[in-house]
Design an enzyme around this catalytic site. Sequence first.
Site, PDB file in Angstrom:
ATOM      1  N   HIS A 184       0.824  -1.223   0.000  1.00 37.01           N
ATOM      2  CA  HIS A 184       0.000   0.000   0.000  1.00 37.01           C
ATOM      3  C   HIS A 184       0.856   1.271   0.000  1.00 37.01           C
ATOM      4  O   HIS A 184       0.365   2.341  -0.314  1.00 37.01           O
ATOM      5  CB  HIS A 184      -1.033  -0.016   1.129  1.00 37.01           C
ATOM      6  CG  HIS A 184      -0.491   0.318   2.489  1.00 37.01           C
ATOM      7  ND1 HIS A 184       0.174  -0.577   3.265  1.00 37.01           N
ATOM      8  CD2 HIS A 184      -0.526   1.469   3.198  1.00 37.01           C
ATOM      9  CE1 HIS A 184       0.516  -0.012   4.399  1.00 37.01           C
ATOM     10  NE2 HIS A 184       0.108   1.246   4.393  1.00 37.01           N
ATOM     11  N   ASP A 241       7.398  -6.980   8.792  1.00 37.92           N
ATOM     12  CA  ASP A 241       6.176  -6.182   8.710  1.00 37.92           C
ATOM     13  C   ASP A 241       6.381  -4.869   7.944  1.00 37.92           C
ATOM     14  O   ASP A 241       5.498  -4.423   7.229  1.00 37.92           O
ATOM     15  CB  ASP A 241       5.694  -5.886  10.141  1.00 37.92           C
ATOM     16  CG  ASP A 241       4.335  -5.227  10.186  1.00 37.92           C
ATOM     17  OD1 ASP A 241       3.415  -5.750   9.548  1.00 37.92           O
ATOM     18  OD2 ASP A 241       4.198  -4.182  10.856  1.00 37.92           O
ATOM     19  N   HIS A 246       7.615  -2.253   2.676  1.00 35.45           N
ATOM     20  CA  HIS A 246       7.434  -0.813   2.526  1.00 35.45           C
ATOM     21  C   HIS A 246       8.756  -0.036   2.453  1.00 35.45           C
ATOM     22  O   HIS A 246       8.950   0.817   1.591  1.00 35.45           O
ATOM     23  CB  HIS A 246       6.605  -0.240   3.674  1.00 35.45           C
ATOM     24  CG  HIS A 246       5.328  -0.974   3.936  1.00 35.45           C
ATOM     25  ND1 HIS A 246       4.533  -1.463   2.932  1.00 35.45           N
ATOM     26  CD2 HIS A 246       4.694  -1.299   5.094  1.00 35.45           C
ATOM     27  CE1 HIS A 246       3.462  -2.052   3.465  1.00 35.45           C
ATOM     28  NE2 HIS A 246       3.550  -1.976   4.770  1.00 35.45           N
TER      29      HIS A 246
HETATM   30  C1  BG6 Z   1       1.245  -2.307   7.589  1.00 34.28           C
HETATM   31  C2  BG6 Z   1       1.836  -2.985   8.789  1.00 34.28           C
HETATM   32  O1  BG6 Z   1       1.645  -2.950   6.413  1.00 34.28           O
HETATM   33  O2  BG6 Z   1       1.686  -0.965   7.552  1.00 34.28           O
HETATM   34  C3  BG6 Z   1       1.440  -2.257  10.072  1.00 34.28           C
HETATM   35  O3  BG6 Z   1       1.379  -4.313   8.867  1.00 34.28           O
HETATM   36  C4  BG6 Z   1       1.806  -0.803   9.970  1.00 34.28           C
HETATM   37  O4  BG6 Z   1       2.047  -2.836  11.211  1.00 34.28           O
HETATM   38  C5  BG6 Z   1       1.284  -0.204   8.677  1.00 34.28           C
HETATM   39  O5  BG6 Z   1       1.210  -0.151  11.083  1.00 34.28           O
HETATM   40  C6  BG6 Z   1       1.794   1.197   8.470  1.00 34.28           C
HETATM   41  O6  BG6 Z   1       1.120   1.762   7.396  1.00 34.28           O
HETATM   42  P1  BG6 Z   1       0.869   3.320   7.315  1.00 34.28           P
HETATM   43  O7  BG6 Z   1       0.175   3.514   6.018  1.00 34.28           O
HETATM   44  O8  BG6 Z   1       0.030   3.666   8.515  1.00 34.28           O
HETATM   45  O9  BG6 Z   1       2.209   3.937   7.389  1.00 34.28           O
END
Ligand code: BG6
Length: 508
Positions: A184, A241, A246
């Site tokens: 995402h 995670d 990411h």
């Molecule tokens: C998710 C993780 O993929 O991304 C979570 O599983 C994390 O642990 C989250 O909190 C963070 O996403 P964002 O968009 O809030 O930075």
Amino acid sequence: MRKPEKHLLVIFGASGDLTYRKLVPSVFDLFTQNLLPDEFGILGLGRTELSNAAFREKMSEGIEKFAMTKPHNRAHLEQFLDKLFYYAFSTKEESEYLPLKLELEKLNQQLKTENNYIFYLATPPSMYPIVPAHLAKHGLNNEDDGFKRLIVEKPFGYDLESAQSLNKSLLHGFREEQIYRIDHYLGKETVQNLLVTRFSNGIFEPLWNRNFIHHVEITSSEDIGVGSRGGYYEGSGALRDMVQNHLLLLASLVAMEPPALINADSMRNEIVKVLQSLRPIQKEEVEKFVLRGQYTSSEIKGKRRKAYREEEGVNPKSRTETFLAMKFYIDNWRWAGVPFYIRTGKQLPTRVTEIVIHFNATPHHLFAGDKAIMRQQNQLVIRIQPDEGILMKFGMKVPGAGFHVQDVNMDFHYSELNNTYLPSAYERLLLDCMLGDATLYSRGDAVEAAWRFVDPILKAWKEQPCIKVHGYPAGTWGPEESDQLIEGVETWRYPCKNLSGDGEYCEL
Ligand code: BG6
């Protein structure tokens, strides 16, 4: 804006949180903006027995709470809810796939969606290889009569071996072009803007290399703990995670070469090249390059914060990392010798994701100040969230006698753009998949390359339990030892919620 072709979105795991909080609210946002085709529907599949009416009621609650665009009125909402359907289904049971196929055919005829399907896997990961195999067995992978796309949620594998085996099983029934692996972060507007900042401005690109950049720092901190996700997080930890997906993706976007075109192949070819150029961290070097931590209890403003080991679903002796700081290199022409630092954690002082490009100091210091201070004056901060924007730090003469240099900020905040709607990550990604554009989705080889880099670290932690898990009190910037990792460069930047407020008091 081009509208997607007519289709049916089929969500496996529709009684879960993701559907309620993200998927259906995001599709509603598309509907509000008139970006859905008229012939469209969502079929939710879940184990819980629910009527269409009950499913619609639950989803309308999710929309009210989580959609970016609030329903104009009840009629507007109802018009969308009429497109939602539910079918009780046990994903594991092979015998249920034939009746599912018949149900799909019925709905497809009713909604005139011309055999175009998007299958979204929002189930527990153990189901990821199973569902596509059964779909393929019943011909629901066949694109002769309409498109068939498969969206796979993270986590994509647990280590290199499981990611490879998952890729293999998906590719057994579907072609790579039909598979959309979601990260995402790539759906975030500010992450995409990183590409625009780099590749549409003549001023940055000539400086974007080892000759002018001293080091790159990426921070992604959260001010909450694992909450109710302790059970999942225990088997994951910060490396799996946040970093494997990411943060390595953000590093790749900072480091990649300009793609020939903005399309799925060109973009993803460049991303994978970066991931393949990551200098491996050998098992014996893990302590030198990676530092892990776990939050302990603390008291902030008179309120006690739980230790990770006290969270629901967590082993009281857990050694799972909730914090990770890492140094690594990208061995290619552009980045040779430039260290990249990544830091992420839960229960840190504030929620911030940002990339900081630290430029080299001037070769000769005419004005007072040591080298470290000079370097601080040349930073480009790309703020992913919150207070999304860009900040350039540079030195300016303090008015008056002598030549004293002071740091000043030149900043742009998205919030300053009037009437600009920032779509959510899921909204953007779902629309792209509906349009058949996989540019912002991860390709199988990139996912595997990221695991290949992360795997020796996981193995070292498993095989050498003596590698420390450092404690840090909840609400602090992680273990003090993480400073040693970046020592010799300077210190980590301590960002605030407010992009230009660094160095000021930061609200905990
Ligand atoms: C998710 C993780 O993929 O991304 C979570 O599983 C994390 O642990 C989250 O909190 C963070 O996403 P964002 O968009 O809030 O930075």
